[in-house]
Each structure stands twice: as C-alpha cells, then as structure tokens.
Motif scaffolding. Structure first.
Motif, mmCIF file in Angstrom:
data_model
loop_
_atom_site.group_PDB
_atom_site.id
_atom_site.type_symbol
_atom_site.label_atom_id
_atom_site.label_comp_id
_atom_site.label_asym_id
_atom_site.label_seq_id
_atom_site.Cartn_x
_atom_site.Cartn_y
_atom_site.Cartn_z
ATOM 1 N N ALA A 152 0.825 -1.143 -0.084
ATOM 2 C CA ALA A 152 0.104 -0.090 -0.039
ATOM 3 C C ALA A 152 0.590 1.306 -0.113
ATOM 4 O O ALA A 152 0.325 2.363 -0.198
ATOM 5 N N ALA A 153 2.369 1.184 0.101
ATOM 6 C CA ALA A 153 3.101 2.515 0.197
ATOM 7 C C ALA A 153 4.353 1.992 0.037
ATOM 8 O O ALA A 153 4.699 0.705 0.143
ATOM 9 N N THR A 154 5.255 3.009 -0.329
ATOM 10 C CA THR A 154 6.665 2.848 -0.257
ATOM 11 C C THR A 154 7.337 3.345 1.018
ATOM 12 O O THR A 154 6.662 4.529 1.242
ATOM 13 N N SER A 155 8.328 2.857 1.474
ATOM 14 C CA SER A 155 8.650 3.631 2.783
ATOM 15 C C SER A 155 10.299 3.158 2.831
ATOM 16 O O SER A 155 10.900 2.180 2.554
ATOM 17 N N SER A 156 10.989 4.142 3.480
ATOM 18 C CA SER A 156 12.532 3.784 3.640
ATOM 19 C C SER A 156 12.870 3.682 5.220
ATOM 20 O O SER A 156 13.803 3.761 5.583
ATOM 21 N N ILE A 157 11.587 3.408 5.967
ATOM 22 C CA ILE A 157 11.865 3.422 7.550
ATOM 23 C C ILE A 157 12.121 2.225 8.137
ATOM 24 O O ILE A 157 13.242 1.932 8.853
ATOM 25 N N SER A 158 11.359 1.091 7.619
ATOM 26 C CA SER A 158 11.961 -0.233 8.242
ATOM 27 C C SER A 158 11.156 -1.081 7.242
ATOM 28 O O SER A 158 10.473 -0.930 6.331
ATOM 29 N N SER A 159 11.944 -2.593 7.357
ATOM 30 C CA SER A 159 11.700 -3.278 6.464
ATOM 31 C C SER A 159 11.700 -4.867 7.050
ATOM 32 O O SER A 159 12.280 -4.920 7.994
ATOM 33 N N ILE A 160 10.757 -5.754 6.409
ATOM 34 C CA ILE A 160 10.936 -7.238 6.692
ATOM 35 C C ILE A 160 10.953 -7.950 5.516
ATOM 36 O O ILE A 160 9.943 -7.952 4.776
ATOM 37 N N VAL A 161 12.159 -8.469 5.339
ATOM 38 C CA VAL A 161 12.634 -9.091 4.325
ATOM 39 C C VAL A 161 12.978 -10.500 4.633
ATOM 40 O O VAL A 161 14.082 -10.500 5.332
ATOM 41 N N ASP A 162 12.422 -11.552 4.237
ATOM 42 C CA ASP A 162 12.915 -12.989 4.408
ATOM 43 C C ASP A 162 13.096 -13.219 5.940
ATOM 44 O O ASP A 162 14.009 -13.730 6.425
ATOM 45 N N GLY A 163 12.189 -12.442 6.667
ATOM 46 C CA GLY A 163 12.014 -12.619 8.184
ATOM 47 C C GLY A 163 12.956 -11.964 9.063
ATOM 48 O O GLY A 163 13.319 -12.085 10.018
ATOM 49 N N VAL A 164 13.631 -10.853 8.383
ATOM 50 C CA VAL A 164 14.646 -10.100 8.828
ATOM 51 C C VAL A 164 14.258 -8.819 9.042
ATOM 52 O O VAL A 164 13.722 -8.015 7.965
ATOM 53 N N LEU A 165 13.895 -8.279 10.055
ATOM 54 C CA LEU A 165 13.586 -6.919 10.530
ATOM 55 C C LEU A 165 14.770 -5.771 10.753
ATOM 56 O O LEU A 165 15.600 -6.121 11.278
ATOM 57 N N THR A 166 14.500 -4.730 9.815
ATOM 58 C CA THR A 166 15.518 -3.771 9.640
ATOM 59 C C THR A 166 14.839 -2.363 9.950
ATOM 60 O O THR A 166 13.812 -2.141 9.657
ATOM 61 N N TYR A 167 15.807 -1.465 10.719
ATOM 62 C CA TYR A 167 15.257 -0.063 10.844
ATOM 63 C C TYR A 167 16.360 0.534 9.868
ATOM 64 O O TYR A 167 17.352 0.871 10.196
ATOM 65 N N ARG A 168 15.875 1.380 8.871
ATOM 66 C CA ARG A 168 16.769 2.111 8.004
ATOM 67 C C ARG A 168 17.826 1.243 7.510
ATOM 68 O O ARG A 168 19.237 1.750 7.415
#
Length: 371
Positions: free
Chosen positions: A12-28
């Motif tokens: 629903a949106a693009t964001s550069s704040i946090s991500s969850i990819v392949d079970g890995v959570l990142t902040y920036r």
C-alpha cells in the motif's frame, strides 16, 4: 475489483523507514539484532526520524530536547484526575494524547520543522502521561520528569518515584528499541491514513493509539499475562495449554502474519526475561513461559512473537498489566511519527475501494407498502 481480506499481501505504500524481508527486520537498513544489542532507544528514535544514526552532539541535543519537552501542562494533569480510576489505560492514553494538541501552539503548523518538533514532544510526553495516569489512579501524586536521562530511565522513575535499577533500565530500553517500528502494521497504517487527509500529527497518533488498543495488535502482550496469571504454576502449564490446543483456542503471543520462521525480536525479550528473573530472584514466570513455548512450538509449529516474552519482562519490572500496551505506544510513537513525516513528505490521500457484495437492482418502496 476483487477484495483481499485484511489487505494481506497488498503493498500500500513505499517506505524507507523499516523493512521485513525473509524474516529479517531492519530499521533504515540496520538489522534489529544489531540495534537491540548496541543501540539506545534515543539513537533508534533519531535514526527513524532522520534516516541516520546521530553523532554524539546530535544525540546529546535530542536527549536535552526530550528532557525539555517531557513536562506536560497542568491542565493535562488536571484532566487525568477527572478520568475514572478504573478507566481502560489505552482509552485514557488515546484521550490525553488528543488533548495534548490543545496546549501546543504549533499543533496546526504543518511545516516539516514543526512536525519534527511535535514528534519529539510526543515522544517526550507519552511516558509522562502514562506514568501520571498510573499514579493518579493509585491516589499518588505524579512525579515530575527528570532531565538528562533516557526515556526508559525517566519512565521507571516517574512510575515509582525511585531511581530504577540499571538492569531494569537496560531491559526496558531494549524493549523500547524492539517495539519502535514494524513496517506497515495496523496502527502505523492508521496514522498514515489519518494524516494523508492533511490532518495534524496529534490526530495521526491518536488514530494509531486507538488501533494499537486492540488485542490483535498491541493488546496481545496483556492477553499473554492474563494467560500466565491463570496458569500460576509450572505444573499447570501442560494441562492448561493442552486443553487450549485440544479445543482449537488461540494462544496469545504465538505466530505472526509476516514472520513464518519466528519473530526475530522474541529471542531478545526471552533473554531479558531470564536476566530480570535472575535480578528478582524468582524464575517462575520465565520457566512457565519457556514451557509454554516448548508445547506450542512442538505441537503447532508456532513460534513466539514480540508480545510473548514482553509480558513476563514488564511484570518482572513491576509494571501493572494494563500498562503493557501503553508502554508499547511509548516506543512505537517514534515509528508512527517517522511514518507521518514520510507520508507528508510525498502525500497522496489514501482512499482504497471496496468490492461490493450487496444486493443490486433494488428500488425505493413507499413506507406504506413495506412489509
């Protein structure tokens, strides 16, 4: 148009704040494991707002700002005194955050600079109002915030009126880091929908708090503690959990829509629960939690999420059960406000469509002819 229930899998949106990819959570782009082990919550808040870790000077300035803004107006405290003593803590927080806008002369200033200042104010003031509400309902006077200390230290100090143990401060600080942001979760989405109308940041955070209140979102850790209270002893774990499993009842604190191989934040909270148990000299809650995890994961393949061990952590910190979700909000307001700033930087009204499944070809029937 075809509806997707719960918007699952919809971007629903693009964001550069946090991500969850392949079970890995990142902040920036920084792995949550690194941040949980090395960063303070203030560093994380700065990272979420500014897109980079602060220098020593920038961090000191932020801590000074948080101390400067932490006190709330006497009118806000007076309002808290009028709330029923048995008021739901999240309902109280939702109401008081809305009222904070009334006493901020910049409330309607939509410039990025003013909104960033309001983000810092909200981060500073949420711990103050949660602690004040907790004390007022006990018949105690609120404790004024200190300057020059971190959010975790200040909250525990304002809650108890005593200097907190460094282990307790470190544990709460880590919990705040772990809860700070989580991509486009329900409360974050609600905050972005609200400010996409060009409503103010206080309205966005109020919407987020109302969303976080639900037991399928922030309220889950409180529900976990209810379960632990019902179990009481290690011997009761197996019959209690087995009965739940046999009856196909939901066990709170397990599974996550986004994580299929386990919530990466849970292991840090489990470690904190163990350390706090050692500090308190009582491992009962920790041992019960571990036994529950063994049974649920072993039989259902479900792994604990961030809510599961946070329940025992907060209890071991001496925090009342109904303050668990407000503490979640104290942390997540950093992420909410970061997303609000990002939304307003490139705004478009969020207005999805619905798949209509009602009757068609209907006509108005005069009232005299209706059966």
């Amino acid at each position: 148009m075809t509806a997707t229930k719960g918007l699952e899998g919809i971007v629903a949106a693009t964001s550069s704040i946090s991500s969850i990819v392949d079970g890995v959570l990142t902040y920036r782009g920084i792995n949550i494991d690194e941040l949980a082990e090395k960063a303070t919550f203030e560093e994380v808040a700065y990272l979420l707002w500014h897109g980079k870790l602060p220098t020593r000077k920038e961090l000191d300035e932020l801590i000074a700002q948080l101390g400067e803004y932490a006190a709330v107006s006497p009118e806000v405290i007076a309002g808290l005194r009028l709330y029923p003593k048995n008021a739901n803590s999240m309902a109280a927080l939702r109401t008081v955050v809305s009222s904070l806008a009334l006493y901020d002369e910049e409330a309607q200033d939509m410039s990025r600079e003013a909104n960033l200042r309001k983000a810092v104010k909200l981060q500073a003031q949420l711990p103050t109002v949660v602690a004040a509400f907790a004390r007022i309902r006990q018949g105690l006077e609120p404790v004024a915030p200190k300057k020059g200390v971190g959010v975790a230290h200040n909250f525990l100090y304002m809650l108890t009126g005593e200097e907190p143990d460094p282990v307790a401060v470190k544990a709460l600080d880590k919990a705040l880091v772990l809860h700070a942001d989580h991509e486009l979760n329900a409360s974050t989405f609600a905050s972005r929908v609200t400010v996409a109308t060009l409503s103010d940041i206080y309205s966005g955070v109020t919407s987020a708090i109302g969303t976080l209140k639900g037991p399928l979102h922030g309220g889950a850790n409180e529900a976990v503690m209810v379960m632990l209270d019902e179990i009481k002893t290690l011997d009761n774990v197996e019959p209690y959990i087995q009965n739940k499993l046999n009856n196909k009842e939901k066990i709170m604190g397990f599974g996550h829509r986004v994580y299929k191989n386990g919530d990466p934040r849970a292991k840090h909270l489990q470690q904190m629960s163990r350390q706090l148990s050692e500090l308190k000299g009582d491992s009962t809650l920790y041992e019960i939690s571990v036994k529950i995890e063994e049974l649920v994961t072993g039989q259902k393949g479900l792994k604990p999420n961030v809510d599961f061990y946070s329940a025992s952590c907060y209890t071991l910190l001496g925090i009342p059960r109904d303050l668990f979700t407000p503490i979640f909000a104290i942390s997540r307001v950093s992420g909410w406000t970061a997303h609000i700033l990002e939304q307003l930087d490139d705004n478009r009204l969020i207005r999805p469509r619905a798949e209509y499944v009602g009757p068609v070809g209907q006509h108005y029937v005069p009232i005299e002819q209706r059966g």
